[in-house]
Design an enzyme around this catalytic site. Sequence first.
Site, PDB file in Angstrom:
ATOM      1  N   GLY A  12       0.831  -1.213   0.000  1.00 52.17           N
ATOM      2  CA  GLY A  12       0.000   0.000   0.000  1.00 52.17           C
ATOM      3  C   GLY A  12       0.856   1.250   0.000  1.00 52.17           C
ATOM      4  O   GLY A  12       0.506   2.268   0.603  1.00 52.17           O
ATOM      5  N   ALA A  13       1.978   1.208  -0.703  1.00 53.23           N
ATOM      6  CA  ALA A  13       2.981   2.278  -0.596  1.00 53.23           C
ATOM      7  C   ALA A  13       2.846   3.352  -1.672  1.00 53.23           C
ATOM      8  O   ALA A  13       3.717   4.198  -1.807  1.00 53.23           O
ATOM      9  CB  ALA A  13       4.388   1.688  -0.613  1.00 53.23           C
ATOM     10  N   VAL A  63      -2.633  -7.481  -2.300  1.00 50.52           N
ATOM     11  CA  VAL A  63      -2.030  -8.194  -1.166  1.00 50.52           C
ATOM     12  C   VAL A  63      -2.870  -9.369  -0.671  1.00 50.52           C
ATOM     13  O   VAL A  63      -2.402 -10.154   0.155  1.00 50.52           O
ATOM     14  CB  VAL A  63      -1.742  -7.238   0.018  1.00 50.52           C
ATOM     15  CG1 VAL A  63      -0.624  -6.281  -0.321  1.00 50.52           C
ATOM     16  CG2 VAL A  63      -3.009  -6.496   0.466  1.00 50.52           C
ATOM     17  N   ASN A  89       1.009  -2.857   5.311  1.00 47.03           N
ATOM     18  CA  ASN A  89       0.280  -1.603   5.510  1.00 47.03           C
ATOM     19  C   ASN A  89      -0.999  -1.488   4.684  1.00 47.03           C
ATOM     20  O   ASN A  89      -1.951  -0.827   5.105  1.00 47.03           O
ATOM     21  CB  ASN A  89       1.223  -0.437   5.172  1.00 47.03           C
ATOM     22  CG  ASN A  89       0.471   0.863   4.979  1.00 47.03           C
ATOM     23  OD1 ASN A  89       0.059   1.506   5.942  1.00 47.03           O
ATOM     24  ND2 ASN A  89       0.262   1.262   3.720  1.00 47.03           N
ATOM     25  N   SER A 141      -5.231  -0.509  13.570  1.00 49.26           N
ATOM     26  CA  SER A 141      -6.078   0.694  13.646  1.00 49.26           C
ATOM     27  C   SER A 141      -6.519   0.917  15.079  1.00 49.26           C
ATOM     28  O   SER A 141      -6.812  -0.041  15.804  1.00 49.26           O
ATOM     29  CB  SER A 141      -7.316   0.526  12.760  1.00 49.26           C
ATOM     30  OG  SER A 141      -8.258   1.546  13.041  1.00 49.26           O
ATOM     31  N   TYR A 154     -14.494  -3.438   9.767  1.00 47.77           N
ATOM     32  CA  TYR A 154     -13.116  -2.909   9.708  1.00 47.77           C
ATOM     33  C   TYR A 154     -12.401  -3.140  11.039  1.00 47.77           C
ATOM     34  O   TYR A 154     -11.260  -3.627  11.074  1.00 47.77           O
ATOM     35  CB  TYR A 154     -13.179  -1.414   9.373  1.00 47.77           C
ATOM     36  CG  TYR A 154     -11.846  -0.709   9.326  1.00 47.77           C
ATOM     37  CD1 TYR A 154     -11.004  -0.842   8.218  1.00 47.77           C
ATOM     38  CD2 TYR A 154     -11.433   0.104  10.381  1.00 47.77           C
ATOM     39  CE1 TYR A 154      -9.776  -0.183   8.174  1.00 47.77           C
ATOM     40  CE2 TYR A 154     -10.220   0.764  10.334  1.00 47.77           C
ATOM     41  CZ  TYR A 154      -9.389   0.615   9.236  1.00 47.77           C
ATOM     42  OH  TYR A 154      -8.185   1.273   9.200  1.00 47.77           O
ATOM     43  N   ALA A 155     -13.087  -2.816  12.150  1.00 48.85           N
ATOM     44  CA  ALA A 155     -12.460  -2.980  13.470  1.00 48.85           C
ATOM     45  C   ALA A 155     -12.165  -4.456  13.733  1.00 48.85           C
ATOM     46  O   ALA A 155     -11.126  -4.795  14.320  1.00 48.85           O
ATOM     47  CB  ALA A 155     -13.353  -2.399  14.554  1.00 48.85           C
ATOM     48  N   ALA A 156     -13.071  -5.346  13.297  1.00 46.41           N
ATOM     49  CA  ALA A 156     -12.826  -6.784  13.471  1.00 46.41           C
ATOM     50  C   ALA A 156     -11.576  -7.211  12.703  1.00 46.41           C
ATOM     51  O   ALA A 156     -10.734  -7.969  13.207  1.00 46.41           O
ATOM     52  CB  ALA A 156     -14.033  -7.586  13.004  1.00 46.41           C
ATOM     53  N   LYS A 158      -9.025  -5.364  11.899  1.00 48.04           N
ATOM     54  CA  LYS A 158      -7.820  -4.786  12.507  1.00 48.04           C
ATOM     55  C   LYS A 158      -7.548  -5.379  13.896  1.00 48.04           C
ATOM     56  O   LYS A 158      -6.386  -5.468  14.312  1.00 48.04           O
ATOM     57  CB  LYS A 158      -7.956  -3.263  12.573  1.00 48.04           C
ATOM     58  CG  LYS A 158      -8.004  -2.601  11.191  1.00 48.04           C
ATOM     59  CD  LYS A 158      -6.711  -2.815  10.413  1.00 48.04           C
ATOM     60  CE  LYS A 158      -6.632  -1.945   9.169  1.00 48.04           C
ATOM     61  NZ  LYS A 158      -5.329  -2.028   8.490  1.00 48.04           N
TER      62      LYS A 158
HETATM   63  P1  NAP Z   1      -4.510   5.189   1.721  1.00 48.74           P
HETATM   64  O1  NAP Z   1      -4.004   6.574   1.589  1.00 48.74           O
HETATM   65  O2  NAP Z   1      -5.829   4.820   1.126  1.00 48.74           O
HETATM   66  O3  NAP Z   1      -3.398   4.182   1.181  1.00 48.74           O
HETATM   67  C1  NAP Z   1      -3.650   2.795   1.134  1.00 48.74           C
HETATM   68  C2  NAP Z   1      -3.058   2.243  -0.147  1.00 48.74           C
HETATM   69  O4  NAP Z   1      -3.293   0.823  -0.140  1.00 48.74           O
HETATM   70  C3  NAP Z   1      -3.729   2.802  -1.408  1.00 48.74           C
HETATM   71  O5  NAP Z   1      -2.752   3.171  -2.370  1.00 48.74           O
HETATM   72  C4  NAP Z   1      -4.554   1.611  -1.896  1.00 48.74           C
HETATM   73  O6  NAP Z   1      -4.731   1.569  -3.300  1.00 48.74           O
HETATM   74  C5  NAP Z   1      -3.722   0.448  -1.444  1.00 48.74           C
HETATM   75  N1  NAP Z   1      -4.485  -0.802  -1.411  1.00 48.74           N
HETATM   76  C6  NAP Z   1      -5.787  -0.982  -1.099  1.00 48.74           C
HETATM   77  N2  NAP Z   1      -6.128  -2.268  -1.229  1.00 48.74           N
HETATM   78  C7  NAP Z   1      -5.021  -2.924  -1.650  1.00 48.74           C
HETATM   79  C8  NAP Z   1      -4.743  -4.270  -1.992  1.00 48.74           C
HETATM   80  N3  NAP Z   1      -5.699  -5.216  -1.947  1.00 48.74           N
HETATM   81  N4  NAP Z   1      -3.502  -4.598  -2.386  1.00 48.74           N
HETATM   82  C9  NAP Z   1      -2.536  -3.645  -2.473  1.00 48.74           C
HETATM   83  N5  NAP Z   1      -2.736  -2.351  -2.178  1.00 48.74           N
HETATM   84  C10 NAP Z   1      -3.964  -1.987  -1.769  1.00 48.74           C
HETATM   85  O7  NAP Z   1      -4.650   4.791   3.258  1.00 48.74           O
HETATM   86  P2  NAP Z   1      -3.797   5.154   4.583  1.00 48.74           P
HETATM   87  O8  NAP Z   1      -4.622   6.066   5.397  1.00 48.74           O
HETATM   88  O9  NAP Z   1      -2.406   5.498   4.250  1.00 48.74           O
HETATM   89  O10 NAP Z   1      -3.878   3.721   5.301  1.00 48.74           O
HETATM   90  C11 NAP Z   1      -2.779   2.853   5.412  1.00 48.74           C
HETATM   91  C12 NAP Z   1      -3.116   1.829   6.482  1.00 48.74           C
HETATM   92  O11 NAP Z   1      -3.395   2.510   7.719  1.00 48.74           O
HETATM   93  C13 NAP Z   1      -4.356   0.991   6.173  1.00 48.74           C
HETATM   94  O12 NAP Z   1      -4.151  -0.346   6.567  1.00 48.74           O
HETATM   95  C14 NAP Z   1      -5.429   1.635   7.036  1.00 48.74           C
HETATM   96  O13 NAP Z   1      -6.459   0.737   7.388  1.00 48.74           O
HETATM   97  C15 NAP Z   1      -4.617   2.059   8.243  1.00 48.74           C
HETATM   98  N6  NAP Z   1      -5.231   3.116   9.044  1.00 48.74           N
HETATM   99  C16 NAP Z   1      -5.283   4.405   8.597  1.00 48.74           C
HETATM  100  C17 NAP Z   1      -5.870   5.387   9.397  1.00 48.74           C
HETATM  101  C18 NAP Z   1      -5.937   6.835   8.990  1.00 48.74           C
HETATM  102  O14 NAP Z   1      -6.376   7.663   9.810  1.00 48.74           O
HETATM  103  N7  NAP Z   1      -5.509   7.218   7.802  1.00 48.74           N
HETATM  104  C19 NAP Z   1      -6.431   5.036  10.624  1.00 48.74           C
HETATM  105  C20 NAP Z   1      -6.366   3.720  11.046  1.00 48.74           C
HETATM  106  C21 NAP Z   1      -5.755   2.770  10.242  1.00 48.74           C
HETATM  107  P3  NAP Z   1      -6.064   2.191  -3.959  1.00 48.74           P
HETATM  108  O15 NAP Z   1      -6.023   3.647  -3.662  1.00 48.74           O
HETATM  109  O16 NAP Z   1      -5.945   1.828  -5.399  1.00 48.74           O
HETATM  110  O17 NAP Z   1      -7.209   1.491  -3.252  1.00 48.74           O
END
Ligand code: NAP
Length: 248
Positions: A12-13, A63, A89, A141, A154-156, A158
């Site tokens: 997810g980078a 992933v 991630n 999360s 989602y919470a489940a 995580k």
């Molecule tokens: P983000 O900006 O949406 O980045 C996530 C990336 O993962 C996106 O580029 C997305 O691609 C990619 N992705 C989604 N599904 C995928 C898959 N099946 N295989 C490979 N890549 C995939 O999100 P973020 O906020 O940085 O979140 C990163 C992590 O932190 C996640 O696990 C999220 O649940 C967790 N998190 C974030 C927050 C927050 O406040 N931001 C809070 C709690 C937890 P697409 O854009 O093409 O879907």
Amino acid sequence: MSFDGKVAIVTGAASGIGLATAKRLARDGARVAIWDLNEAGAAAAADDIRQAGGQAIASRVDVSRRDQVDAAVQQAHTQFGAIGILVNNAGITLFRSFMEMDEETWDKVISVNLKSMLVCTQAVLPDMLQAKWGRVINVSSSSAQTGSAQMSCYAASKGGVIAFTKALAQEVASSGITVNNVPPGFVDTPMLRGSPIGSVVDQVAAASPMKRAGRPEDMAAAIAFLASEDAGYITGHTLSVNGGRYSN
Ligand code: NAP
């Protein structure tokens, strides 16, 4: 922090926390494989890193798909060498009332957020076991720590990530491999901006203890620490990085 000689995979980078983490690890010397569904975004991230003097390759990877993950591990292995650091991630979020949840959606979220832990971690553990050194950092999360209405699925998923972290940490502790997790809380990324609270990010941030949202770089710093030599005696841990929004 030095990651000279280390090979890292960050899933997810192409965006948000994963992008900041890939840049941080590369800045500190790691050779980084950028994985994402977003192929153009992953390529752009790798270009940015190379232009800054780092080493990175990009792959389009879902992933939750073992065939794609195994192929991308092979590619990273061939180009960069044995994998020492895995940052699990990639994730998707979902706000939906529990009674409106359907099985297909539930399975999709569990598959991307939790099954990915199985598929990605199994693919790199042989390298780590052979080297007797490895770092697995899972992004969970705060919703799994505090609970969160409209986020049962989602919470489940995580919560499963946190439990998985603790269990695997014990299983591989004697092999020089640590497994930890970072639960973001309110980090200003495209995921947060695209969520139902995306329009009130600034107001919610103003009401938080530090009066600001988390930055992807805040998460990247914690992940880099857990990936470092200095964190070698920390495993199974949940490192909350949330500006004081929740303490445990
Ligand atoms: P983000 O900006 O949406 O980045 C996530 C990336 O993962 C996106 O580029 C997305 O691609 C990619 N992705 C989604 N599904 C995928 C898959 N099946 N295989 C490979 N890549 C995939 O999100 P973020 O906020 O940085 O979140 C990163 C992590 O932190 C996640 O696990 C999220 O649940 C967790 N998190 C974030 C927050 C927050 O406040 N931001 C809070 C709690 C937890 P697409 O854009 O093409 O879907």
